[in-house]
Design a protein around this motif. Structure first.
Motif, PDB file in Angstrom:
ATOM      1  N   ASP A  83       0.806  -1.226   0.000  1.00  0.00           N
ATOM      2  CA  ASP A  83       0.000   0.000   0.000  1.00  0.00           C
ATOM      3  C   ASP A  83       0.840   1.278   0.000  1.00  0.00           C
ATOM      4  OD1 ASP A  83       0.852  -0.459   2.612  1.00  0.00           O
ATOM      5  OD2 ASP A  83      -1.019   0.208   3.530  1.00  0.00           O
ATOM      6  N   GLU A  84       2.146   1.159   0.150  1.00  0.00           N
ATOM      7  CA  GLU A  84       3.024   2.329   0.138  1.00  0.00           C
ATOM      8  C   GLU A  84       4.004   2.328  -1.031  1.00  0.00           C
ATOM      9  OE1 GLU A  84       4.851   3.032   3.993  1.00  0.00           O
ATOM     10  OE2 GLU A  84       3.203   1.961   4.951  1.00  0.00           O
ATOM     11  N   ALA A  85       3.921   1.326  -1.897  1.00  0.00           N
ATOM     12  CA  ALA A  85       4.909   1.179  -2.968  1.00  0.00           C
ATOM     13  C   ALA A  85       4.912   2.360  -3.938  1.00  0.00           C
ATOM     14  CB  ALA A  85       4.688  -0.135  -3.716  1.00  0.00           C
ATOM     15  N   GLY A  86       3.746   2.869  -4.289  1.00  0.00           N
ATOM     16  CA  GLY A  86       3.681   4.013  -5.200  1.00  0.00           C
ATOM     17  C   GLY A  86       4.344   5.243  -4.616  1.00  0.00           C
TER      18      GLY A  86
ATOM     19  N   ALA B  64      14.392  11.559  -4.838  1.00  0.00           N
ATOM     20  CA  ALA B  64      15.566  11.652  -3.969  1.00  0.00           C
ATOM     21  C   ALA B  64      16.856  11.294  -4.692  1.00  0.00           C
ATOM     22  CB  ALA B  64      15.391  10.746  -2.745  1.00  0.00           C
ATOM     23  N   LEU B  65      16.786  10.310  -5.597  1.00  0.00           N
ATOM     24  CA  LEU B  65      17.980   9.840  -6.295  1.00  0.00           C
ATOM     25  C   LEU B  65      18.111  10.399  -7.711  1.00  0.00           C
ATOM     26  CD1 LEU B  65      17.861   6.103  -5.149  1.00  0.00           C
ATOM     27  CD2 LEU B  65      19.215   7.970  -4.169  1.00  0.00           C
ATOM     28  N   GLY B  66      17.121  11.164  -8.149  1.00  0.00           N
ATOM     29  CA  GLY B  66      17.155  11.708  -9.499  1.00  0.00           C
ATOM     30  C   GLY B  66      17.109  10.633 -10.561  1.00  0.00           C
ATOM     31  N   ALA B  67      16.332   9.596 -10.297  1.00  0.00           N
ATOM     32  CA  ALA B  67      16.266   8.441 -11.200  1.00  0.00           C
ATOM     33  C   ALA B  67      14.826   8.233 -11.645  1.00  0.00           C
ATOM     34  CB  ALA B  67      16.779   7.198 -10.482  1.00  0.00           C
ATOM     35  N   PRO B  68      14.592   8.212 -12.956  1.00  0.00           N
ATOM     36  CA  PRO B  68      13.221   7.979 -13.420  1.00  0.00           C
ATOM     37  C   PRO B  68      12.742   6.570 -13.079  1.00  0.00           C
ATOM     38  CG  PRO B  68      14.758   7.989 -15.270  1.00  0.00           C
ATOM     39  CD  PRO B  68      15.544   8.371 -14.056  1.00  0.00           C
ATOM     40  N   THR B  69      11.448   6.463 -12.823  1.00  0.00           N
ATOM     41  CA  THR B  69      10.864   5.149 -12.548  1.00  0.00           C
ATOM     42  C   THR B  69      10.461   4.488 -13.852  1.00  0.00           C
ATOM     43  OG1 THR B  69       8.651   6.071 -12.268  1.00  0.00           O
ATOM     44  CG2 THR B  69       9.981   5.826 -10.277  1.00  0.00           C
ATOM     45  N   GLU B  70      10.499   3.176 -13.830  1.00  0.00           N
ATOM     46  CA  GLU B  70      10.078   2.397 -14.986  1.00  0.00           C
ATOM     47  C   GLU B  70       9.461   1.101 -14.481  1.00  0.00           C
ATOM     48  OE1 GLU B  70      12.287   0.127 -18.591  1.00  0.00           O
ATOM     49  OE2 GLU B  70      12.833   2.225 -18.281  1.00  0.00           O
ATOM     50  N   PRO B  71       8.134   0.952 -14.602  1.00  0.00           N
ATOM     51  CA  PRO B  71       7.501  -0.301 -14.174  1.00  0.00           C
ATOM     52  C   PRO B  71       8.039  -1.478 -14.984  1.00  0.00           C
ATOM     53  CG  PRO B  71       5.871   1.404 -14.574  1.00  0.00           C
ATOM     54  CD  PRO B  71       7.179   1.926 -15.103  1.00  0.00           C
ATOM     55  N   GLU B  72       8.108  -2.633 -14.356  1.00  0.00           N
ATOM     56  CA  GLU B  72       8.525  -3.861 -15.029  1.00  0.00           C
ATOM     57  C   GLU B  72       7.266  -4.550 -15.535  1.00  0.00           C
ATOM     58  OE1 GLU B  72      11.589  -4.875 -15.659  1.00  0.00           O
ATOM     59  OE2 GLU B  72      12.508  -3.220 -14.564  1.00  0.00           O
ATOM     60  N   PRO B  73       7.024  -4.536 -16.855  1.00  0.00           N
ATOM     61  CA  PRO B  73       5.755  -5.043 -17.385  1.00  0.00           C
ATOM     62  C   PRO B  73       5.473  -6.509 -17.086  1.00  0.00           C
ATOM     63  CG  PRO B  73       7.265  -4.440 -19.166  1.00  0.00           C
ATOM     64  CD  PRO B  73       7.920  -4.046 -17.878  1.00  0.00           C
ATOM     65  N   THR B  74       6.504  -7.348 -17.010  1.00  0.00           N
ATOM     66  CA  THR B  74       6.262  -8.768 -16.765  1.00  0.00           C
ATOM     67  C   THR B  74       6.263  -9.117 -15.281  1.00  0.00           C
ATOM     68  OG1 THR B  74       8.606  -9.304 -16.980  1.00  0.00           O
ATOM     69  CG2 THR B  74       7.257  -9.424 -18.990  1.00  0.00           C
TER      70      THR B  74
ATOM     71  N   GLN C  52       5.283  -6.285  -9.492  1.00  0.00           N
ATOM     72  CA  GLN C  52       5.678  -5.958  -8.125  1.00  0.00           C
ATOM     73  C   GLN C  52       6.959  -5.116  -8.085  1.00  0.00           C
ATOM     74  OE1 GLN C  52       6.003  -8.945  -9.538  1.00  0.00           O
ATOM     75  NE2 GLN C  52       7.549 -10.204  -8.573  1.00  0.00           N
ATOM     76  N   PHE C  53       7.616  -4.948  -9.248  1.00  0.00           N
ATOM     77  CA  PHE C  53       8.861  -4.188  -9.317  1.00  0.00           C
ATOM     78  C   PHE C  53       8.676  -2.883 -10.090  1.00  0.00           C
ATOM     79  CE2 PHE C  53      10.300  -8.636  -9.062  1.00  0.00           C
ATOM     80  CZ  PHE C  53      11.128  -8.551  -7.958  1.00  0.00           C
TER      81      PHE C  53
ATOM     82  N   ILE D  17      12.171  -0.627  -6.535  1.00  0.00           N
ATOM     83  CA  ILE D  17      11.200  -0.767  -5.457  1.00  0.00           C
ATOM     84  C   ILE D  17      10.517  -2.107  -5.688  1.00  0.00           C
ATOM     85  CG2 ILE D  17       9.102   0.185  -4.394  1.00  0.00           C
ATOM     86  CD1 ILE D  17      11.571   2.073  -4.289  1.00  0.00           C
ATOM     87  N   GLN D  18      10.397  -2.909  -4.630  1.00  0.00           N
ATOM     88  CA  GLN D  18       9.657  -4.170  -4.729  1.00  0.00           C
ATOM     89  C   GLN D  18       8.492  -4.099  -3.761  1.00  0.00           C
ATOM     90  OE1 GLN D  18      11.869  -7.783  -3.987  1.00  0.00           O
ATOM     91  NE2 GLN D  18      10.095  -9.056  -4.268  1.00  0.00           N
ATOM     92  N   SER D  19       7.295  -4.264  -4.285  1.00  0.00           N
ATOM     93  CA  SER D  19       6.091  -4.287  -3.468  1.00  0.00           C
ATOM     94  C   SER D  19       6.006  -5.639  -2.770  1.00  0.00           C
ATOM     95  CB  SER D  19       4.877  -4.067  -4.374  1.00  0.00           C
ATOM     96  OG  SER D  19       3.699  -4.188  -3.632  1.00  0.00           O
ATOM     97  N   ILE D  20       5.914  -5.609  -1.434  1.00  0.00           N
ATOM     98  CA  ILE D  20       5.886  -6.855  -0.661  1.00  0.00           C
ATOM     99  C   ILE D  20       4.716  -6.854   0.316  1.00  0.00           C
ATOM    100  CG2 ILE D  20       8.369  -7.257  -0.864  1.00  0.00           C
ATOM    101  CD1 ILE D  20       8.605  -6.198   2.067  1.00  0.00           C
TER     102      ILE D  20
END
Length: 126
Positions: free
Chosen positions: A16-19, A28-38, A41-42, A56-59
């Motif tokens: 519930d906090e992954a987003g 914070a790190l100046g890094a663009p996010t990119e969802p892993e399509p397959t 959770q990553f 980020i890994q949703s657990i």
């Protein structure tokens, strides 16, 4: 003989906090996010830590950090780390999940990086 190297650092975050975590670490790190399509959770943080995959890994658990170690021999690397004091606590697909002294998690997985990177950066173990 086999080879291994640290491949990734994962920021494990409750589902519930992954987003929010992905947005925070991206800024914070100046890094663009990119969802892993397959593997939904990553969410990758592209270029956050040079030379390492960072994501980020949703657990469904408490927040933590863990390392992924890639290897060309899962059995040998898992046995090497167990010999150093780790305990295998699970398995997800081919990934071996170990708890190491101090309580942190380490996942041992088959080589994920390109062969040139792995060959140049992996350590060789007897």
């Amino acid at each position: 003989m086999h080879r291994s190297r640290v491949y990734a650092i994962l920021i494990d975050t409750p589902q519930d906090e992954a987003g929010q975590a992905a947005a925070f670490w991206s800024a914070a790190l100046g890094a663009p996010t990119e969802p892993e399509p397959t593997q939904p959770q990553f969410v990758s943080l592209r270029g956050a830590i040079p030379g390492l995959v960072t994501a980020i890994q949703s657990i469904d658990d408490a927040p933590r950090y863990h390392l992924d170690i890639e290897t060309d021999d899962l059995e040998a690397e898992t046995a090497r780390l167990i010999g150093l004091g780790a305990t295998q606590v699970g398995q997800w697909q081919e990934c071996r999940i170990l708890r190491v002294p101090g309580g942190h998690l380490v996942c041992v997985l088959p080589v994920e990086s390109d062969q040139a990177t792995f060959a140049a950066q992996a350590r060789t173990w007897p």
